[in-house]
Design a protein around this motif. Sequence first.
Motif, PDB file in Angstrom:
ATOM      1  N   LYS A 128       0.825  -1.206   0.000  1.00  0.00           N
ATOM      2  CA  LYS A 128       0.000   0.000   0.000  1.00  0.00           C
ATOM      3  C   LYS A 128       0.861   1.259   0.000  1.00  0.00           C
ATOM      4  CE  LYS A 128      -3.713   2.346   2.548  1.00  0.00           C
ATOM      5  NZ  LYS A 128      -4.557   2.333   3.774  1.00  0.00           N
ATOM      6  N   THR A 149       0.655   4.333  -2.546  1.00  0.00           N
ATOM      7  CA  THR A 149       0.481   5.705  -2.074  1.00  0.00           C
ATOM      8  C   THR A 149       1.543   6.625  -2.656  1.00  0.00           C
ATOM      9  OG1 THR A 149      -0.478   4.910   0.003  1.00  0.00           O
ATOM     10  CG2 THR A 149       0.314   7.187  -0.031  1.00  0.00           C
ATOM     11  N   GLN A 153       1.099  10.074  -4.604  1.00  0.00           N
ATOM     12  CA  GLN A 153       1.619  11.325  -4.035  1.00  0.00           C
ATOM     13  C   GLN A 153       2.326  12.188  -5.075  1.00  0.00           C
ATOM     14  OE1 GLN A 153       3.930   9.575  -0.872  1.00  0.00           O
ATOM     15  NE2 GLN A 153       2.431  10.151   0.701  1.00  0.00           N
ATOM     16  N   ASP A 155      -1.074   7.339   3.676  1.00  0.00           N
ATOM     17  CA  ASP A 155      -1.617   5.977   3.650  1.00  0.00           C
ATOM     18  C   ASP A 155      -3.005   5.913   4.271  1.00  0.00           C
ATOM     19  OD1 ASP A 155       0.739   5.143   2.530  1.00  0.00           O
ATOM     20  OD2 ASP A 155       1.558   4.268   4.373  1.00  0.00           O
TER      21      ASP A 155
END
Length: 420
Positions: A323, A327, A331, A339
């Motif tokens: 994850k 992320t 970003q 997260d």
Amino acid sequence: MNDKHCDIAIIGAGIVGLAVGLQLTRRNPDLKVVILDKENEVASHQTGHNSGVIHSGLYYKPGSLKARLCVEGGAAMIRFCEEHAIPYDVCGKIIVATEEREIPNLNELLRRGRANGVSGLRELNAEQIHEIEPNAAGLRGIHVPTTAITDFKIVSGKYAELIKKDGGEVLTGSGVTRIVRDADGIVLQTTSGAIHARFAVNCAGLQSDLIAKMAGANLGLRIVPFRGEYFELVPAKQHLIKGLIYPVADPRFPFLGVHFTKRIHGGVEAGPNAVLSLKREGYTRTSFDFSDTLSTASFGGFWKMASRHWKSGMGEVYRSWNKQAFTRALQKLLPSLTDQDIQPAGSGVRAQALDSRGNLLDDFHFVYQDRILHVCNVPSPAATASLLIGREIVTMLESNADFKKIQVAVKQEIPSACIN
């Protein structure tokens, strides 16, 4: 069910198969049209698992079918939604370059969009990006105001409704298990009985190459499934996105990169990635089917593709299971994201055609053989352009000598509905 007889059988009740049926029943009202699907409802796979974006036509090579059909098809889709009170929103999108090395590809997208006739395109600097999407990052960008969103499952349901109104039939729970020829045309053995058809159109999507093989056709390609996994913004963070935010796509692949998509029924999706799926209709990371995996692994073109792009593929797998890595990719577009701001959402599986040289087919692809038209590669923007793809396919059929014979024969007969 007793045997059923018709003029045209369409295999697959996704949005493309239904669009073909819609055009056939409108343009050839004397033909008896039957649409078959193995699932219990229409639009169960690719159509029912996509993000709902009505694409503008920016990405596709000028002169390609995708480019030609997407721009006009997007406008036609919006008119269809208006006519039938289907929810849609012309929310627009921005494509942003977050690194200097992406700017040449951004310029190429702008060139393609203008060549394809996409209206309203505007170059953006960093300040203008923030005016449209205050929380986004980017050095330069493109504003695409014509991009919209809708619900293609609702659209597909309306297609089916109109087909039935015009005398066609949509038979769900009728998966094709065998295809044989007889003196009058084609016999499709299904899980609900036999369909005798004079002509067939294979719109089976993820199963299209298997249907072609069943019919004895050699397409010279293989459908390789790629799963796209989504996260979604938690409700408290959905205000960070006003419309759609896309990265500059890698031109080597027919995928658009992880992006943010506002949904027509509320919420914001983040994704998808593009991971090789070990099951054609496998919507989870652990989905596995031995036959589907063997189909991919036994195709030489797959290994040629994998030898060239294994690093990118492993990066997608890593992002699938990590994850934090997912992320970090998001970003780049939305630096304030954490997260905790995203949670797992749905997934879809893309039917991507791969040729024997290891090339991912980049355009729509059709093969005709022995009274069956095989629709071999119609990934995104298929939903956007479905009305135009349906028109294109029916035009192809109407120029086919075998199809013309059917039209002549039908005109000499007493019109009747499909009979049992």
